[in-house]
Design an enzyme around this catalytic site. Structure first.
Site, PDB file in Angstrom:
ATOM      1  CG  HIS A 121      -3.821  -3.592   2.833  1.00 44.32           C
ATOM      2  ND1 HIS A 121      -2.778  -3.042   3.696  1.00 44.32           N
ATOM      3  CD2 HIS A 121      -4.353  -2.421   2.380  1.00 44.32           C
ATOM      4  CE1 HIS A 121      -3.000  -1.625   3.743  1.00 44.32           C
ATOM      5  NE2 HIS A 121      -3.775  -1.329   2.441  1.00 44.32           N
TER       6      HIS A 121
ATOM      7  CB  CYS B 220      -1.287   0.182   0.920  1.00 47.10           C
ATOM      8  SG  CYS B 220      -2.318   1.315   0.901  1.00 47.10           S
TER       9      CYS B 220
ATOM     10  CD  GLU C  39      -1.324  -5.525   5.299  1.00 43.46           C
ATOM     11  OE1 GLU C  39      -1.081  -6.064   4.600  1.00 43.46           O
ATOM     12  OE2 GLU C  39      -2.279  -4.424   5.799  1.00 43.46           O
TER      13      GLU C  39
END
Ligand code: MN
Length: 233
Positions: A210, A107, A212
């Protein structure tokens, strides 16, 4: 064998004089077999010394990079910025390039990498591009909202093994002009660059989504962290 140490950068809250990092980033590195190490924005000498401990770096999400870093005036639609974090991360990126350390950017991280290497950003996708896609989703953030088309020549294609991949999306900025040494690795259907890589680096990959939030549920998300850790060996 010693597990690779992955340095990562926290967000700064200057009002409260604190720093913070989403645990998901640390857990995703741990799950991939690495040791996450938070690098605080202290003096340039300390940042350099701390970076020497690292085998790889992860540039995480956060506020907007200051447009002066890519030679633009700040538009009204640009978001919050943090010059202190820009300064620290841009020096870390230079240190990583000097040592050819593996780097993953997420990001803000892909944007920081692009700016650090001489590229530019869209300061605000909705007002500047009029894209009809949802790039700023609401929670839950492990839900996907749009797809990206992966470039076959990029390492992302070998990691994900597919031409089309569904991603989450929580950004209002994006790579505009790719830095000279970077190549686009994925684009959304509105033509926005969603991933970049650097052919001359051992491993340098940036993604606008993203992973994660999805490393536990999506093999493709976990593969990005594994590739970072594996490249450190
Ligand atoms: Mn997006």
């Amino acid at each position: 064998m010693k597990k690779p140490v992955i340095g990562l950068t926290p967000s700064l809250d200057s009002d409260h004089h604190t720093m913070q990092a989403r645990l998901h980033y640390l857990q995703a590195i741990e799950a991939a077999g690495g040791i996450p190490l938070l690098l605080p924005p202290l003096s340039p000498d300390t940042v350099r010394e701390a970076s020497l401990v690292c085998d790889g770096l992860l540039f995480t999400g956060g506020v907007d990079v200051h447009p002066s870093r890519y030679g633009e005036e700040m538009l009204a639609a640009c978001g919050e910025v943090c010059p202190q974090r820009d300064e620290m991360e841009l020096s870390l990126l230079r240190l990583a390039l000097e040592r050819d350390l593996p780097v993953l950017g997420i990001c803000r991280g892909i944007q920081l990498i692009n700016v650090g290497l001489g590229g530019t950003l869209w300061q605000d996708l909705p007002s500047q591009t009029g894209s009809p896609l949802c790039h700023s989703q609401r929670p839950p953030f492990d839900m996907t909202v749009h797809t990206v088309r992966i470039e076959e020549a990029s390492p992302l294609f070998s990691l994900l093994g597919t031409h089309e991949y569904a991603v989450n999306s929580t950004h209002h900025q994006a790579v505009r002009d790719c830095a000279p040494s970077l190549r686009a690795a994925a684009r959304s259907s509105d033509g926005i660059i969603e991933a970049v890589w650097r052919p001359e680096s051992r491993f340098l990959l940036g993604v606008q989504w993203h992973p994660e939030f999805r490393f536990a549920s999506d093999k493709g998300a976990a593969a990005l962290f594994s590739a970072l850790v594996r490249s450190c060996g």
